[in-house]
Scaffold this motif. Structure first.
Motif, short mmCIF file in Angstrom:
data_model
loop_
_atom_site.label_atom_id
_atom_site.label_comp_id
_atom_site.label_asym_id
_atom_site.label_seq_id
_atom_site.Cartn_x
_atom_site.Cartn_y
_atom_site.Cartn_z
N HIS A 1 -9.10 7.17 -5.09
CA HIS A 1 -9.37 8.60 -5.03
C HIS A 1 -8.48 9.38 -6.00
O HIS A 1 -8.49 9.11 -7.19
N SER A 2 -7.67 10.33 -5.49
CA SER A 2 -6.88 11.13 -6.43
C SER A 2 -5.69 10.39 -6.99
O SER A 2 -4.88 10.97 -7.71
N GLY A 3 -5.63 9.09 -6.73
CA GLY A 3 -4.69 8.24 -7.46
C GLY A 3 -5.01 8.19 -8.94
O GLY A 3 -4.19 7.71 -9.73
N HIS A 4 -6.18 8.71 -9.34
CA HIS A 4 -6.51 8.80 -10.77
C HIS A 4 -5.51 9.69 -11.50
O HIS A 4 -5.34 9.57 -12.72
N PHE A 5 -4.86 10.60 -10.76
CA PHE A 5 -3.92 11.52 -11.39
C PHE A 5 -2.46 11.14 -11.10
O PHE A 5 -1.55 11.92 -11.35
N SER A 6 -2.27 9.94 -10.56
CA SER A 6 -0.90 9.47 -10.30
C SER A 6 -0.20 9.19 -11.62
O SER A 6 -0.82 8.89 -12.63
N LYS A 7 1.10 9.27 -11.58
CA LYS A 7 1.89 9.00 -12.79
C LYS A 7 1.67 7.58 -13.33
O LYS A 7 1.50 7.41 -14.55
N PRO A 8 1.65 6.55 -12.47
CA PRO A 8 1.44 5.20 -13.03
C PRO A 8 0.09 5.05 -13.71
O PRO A 8 0.00 4.47 -14.80
N ILE B 1 0.86 -1.19 0.00
CA ILE B 1 0.00 0.00 0.00
C ILE B 1 0.89 1.23 0.00
O ILE B 1 1.64 1.48 0.96
N TYR B 2 0.82 2.00 -1.10
CA TYR B 2 1.57 3.25 -1.20
C TYR B 2 0.65 4.41 -0.83
O TYR B 2 -0.49 4.50 -1.30
N ASN B 3 1.17 5.31 -0.02
CA ASN B 3 0.47 6.54 0.36
C ASN B 3 1.46 7.69 0.33
O ASN B 3 2.58 7.58 0.84
N GLU B 4 1.03 8.78 -0.24
CA GLU B 4 1.85 9.99 -0.26
C GLU B 4 2.26 10.40 1.16
O GLU B 4 3.36 10.92 1.37
N PHE B 5 1.37 10.23 2.12
CA PHE B 5 1.62 10.49 3.54
C PHE B 5 2.14 11.92 3.79
O PHE B 5 3.15 12.13 4.45
N PHE C 1 -1.73 -1.02 -4.00
CA PHE C 1 -2.67 0.08 -3.81
C PHE C 1 -1.90 1.40 -3.91
O PHE C 1 -0.73 1.48 -3.53
N TRP C 2 -2.61 2.46 -4.38
CA TRP C 2 -1.90 3.74 -4.57
C TRP C 2 -2.81 4.91 -4.20
O TRP C 2 -3.84 5.14 -4.83
N TRP C 3 -2.42 5.64 -3.14
CA TRP C 3 -3.12 6.87 -2.76
C TRP C 3 -2.13 8.03 -2.85
O TRP C 3 -1.08 8.03 -2.21
N GLY C 4 -2.46 9.01 -3.67
CA GLY C 4 -1.64 10.21 -3.79
C GLY C 4 -2.54 11.40 -4.05
O GLY C 4 -3.71 11.25 -4.40
N HIS C 5 -2.01 12.61 -3.89
CA HIS C 5 -2.85 13.79 -4.08
C HIS C 5 -2.06 14.97 -4.64
O HIS C 5 -2.17 15.28 -5.81
N VAL C 6 -1.27 15.63 -3.80
CA VAL C 6 -0.63 16.89 -4.23
C VAL C 6 0.85 16.71 -4.56
O VAL C 6 1.51 17.68 -4.95
N ARG C 7 1.38 15.51 -4.43
CA ARG C 7 2.81 15.30 -4.67
C ARG C 7 3.07 14.20 -5.69
O ARG C 7 4.10 13.53 -5.64
N GLY D 1 -1.84 7.40 9.33
CA GLY D 1 -1.72 7.52 7.88
C GLY D 1 -2.83 6.78 7.15
O GLY D 1 -3.35 5.77 7.64
N ILE D 2 -3.18 7.28 5.98
CA ILE D 2 -4.21 6.64 5.17
C ILE D 2 -3.79 5.23 4.79
O ILE D 2 -4.63 4.31 4.72
N HIS D 3 -2.51 5.02 4.56
CA HIS D 3 -2.04 3.68 4.18
C HIS D 3 -2.32 2.66 5.28
O HIS D 3 -2.74 1.53 5.00
N LYS D 4 -2.14 3.06 6.54
CA LYS D 4 -2.41 2.13 7.64
C LYS D 4 -3.91 1.90 7.79
O LYS D 4 -4.34 0.79 8.16
N ALA D 5 -4.74 2.92 7.51
CA ALA D 5 -6.19 2.74 7.58
C ALA D 5 -6.66 1.74 6.51
O ALA D 5 -7.49 0.87 6.78
#
Length: 236
Positions: free
Chosen positions: A99-106, A6-10, A67-73, A26-30
């Protein structure tokens, strides 16, 4: 065992008191807590601060579902790691951006499109409709469920036509959105799931846990799979 990373920008959890109060670890731990209900998952974590140590070749090679959660970075994720993630998907690793993983690079690279969408943050209520109830990802999910407050996403969502649209969200402001969609890329399966804004406790909702666990199982591809054993040629 299914190896899940589970990747999270954190980032927000460290700088925003509201987010920290909702997700103190962190969201990743949730997300990990939601998945850990199922003993078949072996869970590891990665964050942007330690991405070079937690998304290494060895870890990606032994990850069945990412899993991939990212937002502003998003822009700070190294391109070298993006290339490796995408190659692992082609080779059979499952990929679940949320969620905003839709805009992640991968995800953008795997989609080959901008992945832009309409959005606004006004604490709208969202109702998620399960429109493919016989899909494995929808197993145990009611016909609909409500998220009391969520960042509004709306169409048009600039993505390739999904193979399956499993969930559709509609918001109290009137917008609709393809909230749960699937793709194949190479041998890998992809499930994008829209809910999960950082300022709302969405990753504490049991029904969201059901969907994410189902998705991890669906995205899992055995290492011995080939296009023939998966039946791709018969289906397409």
């Amino acid at each position: 065992m299914i190896n899940v990373t589970i990747y999270n920008e954190f980032y927000h959890e460290k700088v925003n008191e509201k987010v920290a109060s909702i997700y103190p670890n962190g969201i990743h731990k949730a997300i990990g807590e939601l998945l850990s209900v199922d003993p078949e998952f072996n869970i590891r974590y990665a964050t942007l601060d330690d991405i070079s140590e937690t998304l290494t070749d060895e870890i990606l090679d032994t990850t069945d579902v990412l899993f991939w959660w990212g937002h502003v970075r998003h822009h700070l994720v190294p391109d070298e790691i993006v290339e490796k993630v995408c190659q692992r998907v082609y080779d059979g690793m499952g990929f679940i951006p949320v969620h905003s993983g839709h805009f992640s690079k991968p995800f953008k690279k795997l989609m080959g499109m901008s992945c832009n969408l309409k959005w606004r943050e006004t604490e709208d209520k969202e109702r998620i409709w399960s429109i493919e109830p016989y899909h494995p990802i929808a197993y145990g999910v009611p016909e609909y469920f409500d998220i009391p407050h969520e960042e509004t996403y709306g169409e048009r969502f600039d993505i390739p036509t999904p193979e399956d649209v499993i969930f559709i969200g509609n918001f109290s402001g009137g917008e609709v959105f393809r909230s749960g969609i699937t793709y194949h890329r190479g041998l890998g399966k992809i499930f994008y799931f829209q809910p999960g804004h950082e300022t709302y406790p969405i990753y504490h909702m049991p029904v969201v846990g059901t969907i994410l666990r189902n998705a991890a199982h669906w995205c899992y591809t055995p290492k011995t799979a080939t296009p023939y054993t998966l039946g791709f040629w018969e289906k397409r």
